[in-house]
Design an enzyme around this catalytic site. Structure first.
Site, PDB file in Angstrom:
ATOM      1  NE  ARG A  64     105.934  60.638 112.436  1.00 41.21           N
ATOM      2  CZ  ARG A  64     107.024  60.923 111.765  1.00 41.21           C
ATOM      3  NH1 ARG A  64     107.739  59.961 111.231  1.00 41.21           N
ATOM      4  NH2 ARG A  64     107.429  62.155 111.626  1.00 41.21           N
ATOM      5  CD  GLU A  91     107.173  63.987 108.805  1.00 40.89           C
ATOM      6  OE1 GLU A  91     107.962  64.815 109.275  1.00 40.89           O
ATOM      7  OE2 GLU A  91     107.556  62.973 108.196  1.00 40.89           O
ATOM      8  CG  ASP A 126     109.465  59.286 108.213  1.00 43.62           C
ATOM      9  OD1 ASP A 126     109.535  60.120 109.130  1.00 43.62           O
ATOM     10  OD2 ASP A 126     110.327  59.177 107.310  1.00 43.62           O
TER      11      ASP A 126
HETATM   12  C1  NOJ Z   1     110.631  62.746 109.273  1.00 38.09           C
HETATM   13  C2  NOJ Z   1     111.112  62.406 110.632  1.00 38.09           C
HETATM   14  O1  NOJ Z   1     110.276  63.007 111.589  1.00 38.09           O
HETATM   15  C3  NOJ Z   1     112.546  62.871 110.719  1.00 38.09           C
HETATM   16  O2  NOJ Z   1     113.038  62.763 112.025  1.00 38.09           O
HETATM   17  C4  NOJ Z   1     113.385  62.097 109.738  1.00 38.09           C
HETATM   18  O3  NOJ Z   1     114.682  62.624 109.699  1.00 38.09           O
HETATM   19  C5  NOJ Z   1     112.798  62.150 108.332  1.00 38.09           C
HETATM   20  N1  NOJ Z   1     111.382  62.018 108.296  1.00 38.09           N
HETATM   21  C6  NOJ Z   1     113.376  61.066 107.482  1.00 38.09           C
HETATM   22  O4  NOJ Z   1     112.898  59.811 107.879  1.00 38.09           O
END
Ligand code: NOJ
Length: 559
Positions: free
Chosen positions: A202, A247, A204
């Site tokens: 996944r 994401e 980020d």
């Molecule tokens: C997205 C993640 O889902 C979140 O939890 C995190 O704070 C930020 N990226 C930074 O890594």
């Protein structure tokens, strides 16, 4: 013989379950979840029927961003166990037919990562260029991601007199992927984890990773998408069927680019943030139109990529892609109090409390989740209807320990106490009322219902692979769609309204002299033929849903 070519594209029909080792199950009784605890819960997950576990970050971390601030990309935080424990989980998961993907957090490191410690110690450090530095912050800056905590995405490093970029907390300096040495390290990290058996990542914060505009002198990557394609192809060379679930909370147009357009050579999966946000708007309005429009706006792209549908994740339930007015409607319906909101754009609640615990409506939402074209993603605890703890700060409200039974510490831990034990949800959604043990024994529980949804999803490859068509019908509260693939067809009906509706729908593509079978009640619905195709008359209860499979009497190929 006809051959259906699904290749090794397992992500097209996966059911992904996201969990944090820290909050799942504590086996050594120290008050924190661990890999040993997870190992003991893999049978539960296999039995639930999910096919892939997504492990949130478990790497060594000071914990500024709940593990998304990493000090060692090649490690396991000692609070959760060691590599032996990790490998045991991988071994048992494989034996149960469960794939594992892990979080790949390469947009930034922790400020305590040895690279950054060295980089900030001296401008001549060999690691200085691993990060993004400037003498002065850029004049024009976007809003920081965590606006309640940070005023800028640039922080002055007193020691060396320059500013470094950090799109998240200042303790998370951004890596500089323009530097080939950083790109080599990223490849090594990917190679390392796939060697240990993970089926992908996944990824980020993908848009931030590719955004190299902050690099001084305009020396960013000439084509950041080429870099993403290169990462994907590197991964593919190491493990042919490994996936990248990205994401990317951006517009549809941008999402198309992150899939690699028609080539489909960048991300294999993306979360559908836009449908998720519009689902909540539809719920608030009792009107199917916003969700329908969101699904219709999905770019076509390559047939090999997949949308990951979700109702909830571990972050704020972001509503940033809605208009201010739409967001206000969702806030008013599901999170009217200030403590339920965060960053001015999201909610820190889980679904069941937002819906006042209304089982009909909760089940309706999960039926939608599993029936939308794509791959469903569950956040741990959703399968039993856990709530949030609003006493916890911001996003931490939904990251409370898993509720295994109604006994001490919700069955999460034997410890006398710990900060996580203190975080366990109280009240109507706490372990006394909402737990795995009770629901496993109850055929009418939410858990039993989710299991049925998973079963039906797995028996209907149309959901992951099929051609998706929205059907016109007169009721604004109803969403009617079909998914067709390999000679099979399912018709899905959902009623967003509290009151029952009777609806007549003309359904294209039905087989002559066939009928529709309700996959949950086994009821058979006759279809009537007309010059323009076939029509079906169906009654939908308030918040009702039907999954109807087109069956031809005597055809033994579908069950
Ligand atoms: C997205 C993640 O889902 C979140 O939890 C995190 O704070 C930020 N990226 C930074 O890594």
């Amino acid at each position: 013989m006809s051959v259906v070519d699904t290749g090794d594209l397992w992500w097209k029909t996966a059911i992904i379950y996201c969990l944090d080792v820290e909050t799942y199950m504590d086996w050594n009784g120290d008050g924190t979840g661990d890999f040993d605890g997870l190992a003991h819960r893999l049978d539960y997950l296999a039995e639930l029927g999910v096919t892939c576990i997504w492990l949130m970050p478990f790497y060594p971390t000071p914990g500024r961003d709940d593990g998304y601030d990493i000090v060692d990309f090649y490690g396991v935080d000692s609070r959760y166990g060691n590599f032996g424990d990790f490998v045991e989980v991988m071994r048992i998961a494989k034996a149960r037919g469960l794939r594992v993907i892990v979080d790949l957090v390469i947009n930034h490191t922790s400020d305590q990562h040895p690279w950054f410690v060295s980089a900030r110690a001296d401008r001549q450090s060999p690691f200085r260029d691993f990060y993004v530095w400037r003498d002065e912050p850029p004049l024009r800056q976007g809003e920081p991601v965590f606006p309640d905590q940070e005023r800028s995405s640039w922080q002055l490093d007193q020691g060396t007199g320059q500013y470094y970029q950090h799109v998240f907390y200042k303790e998370q300096p951004d890596l500089n992927v323009v530097n080939p040495a950083v790109r080599d390290e990223i490849a090594k990290i990917i190679g390392f984890w796939v060697q240990l058996g993970v089926s992908g990542f996944r990824v980020d914060a993908v848009p931030f990773l590719l955004d190299t505009a902050g690099v001084s002198g305009g020396a960013g990557l000439p084509d950041p998408h080429q870099y993403l394609a290169a990462l994907r192809s590197f991964l593919g060379r190491r493990v042919g069927d490994a996936a990248l679930l990205g994401e990317v909370n951006l517009s549809r147009e941008d999402q198309e680019r992150f899939f690699g357009g028609a080539e489909g050579d960048e991300l294999t999966m993306q979360f559908d943030f836009i449908s998720m946000q519009n689902l909540y708007l539809s719920l608030a309005r009792h009107d199917a139109a916003p969700l329908i429009a969101a699904l219709q706006s999905r770019p076509q792209g390559s047939p090999d990529v997949q949308w990951a549908n979700f109702v909830r994740n571990h972050d704020e339930l972001t509503l940033d892609k809605l208009t201010d007015g739409e967001r206000a409607e969702v806030f008013a319906a599901f999170g009217p109090e200030k403590r339920m909101q965060v960053y001015g754009r999201g909610l820190v609640r889980r679904l069941p409390p937002m819906l006042g615990g209304d089982q009909r409506r909760i089940r309706f939402v999960y039926s939608l989740l599993f029936s939308m074209p794509g791959t469903p993603v569950l956040f741990y605890g959703e399968e039993i209807g856990m709530g949030e703890n609003l006493e916890r700060e911001g996003r931490m409200a939904v990251r409370t320990p898993m509720q295994w039974n109604g006994g001490r510490n919700g069955g999460f831990s034997n410890a006398e106490g710990s900060p996580l034990i203190d975080a366990i949800v109280d009240g109507d959604f706490g372990p006394a009322k909402v737990n795995v043990e009770n629901q496993l024994r109850d055929p009418d529980s939410l858990l039993s219902f989710i299991k049925k949804l998973i079963e039906q999803y797995r028996a209907a490859p149309e959901l992951g692979w099929g051609t998706f068509e929205l059907l016109a019908q007169p009721n604004p509260s109803v969403m009617a769609h079909t998914l067709a693939w390999d000679g099979g067809r399912v018709l899905m009906l959902h009623n967003f309204a509290e009151d029952p509706v009777e609806t007549r729908i003309s359904v294209p593509g039905l087989v002559p002299e066939s009928s529709l079978r309700d996959l949950f009640t086994d009821e058979t619905i006759e279809i009537s033929g007309g010059a323009d195709g076939y029509e079906v008359a169906v009654l939908l209860e308030g918040y009702g849903f039907r999954w109807l499979r087109n069956v031809l009497g005597g055809d033994v190929r579908r069950y």
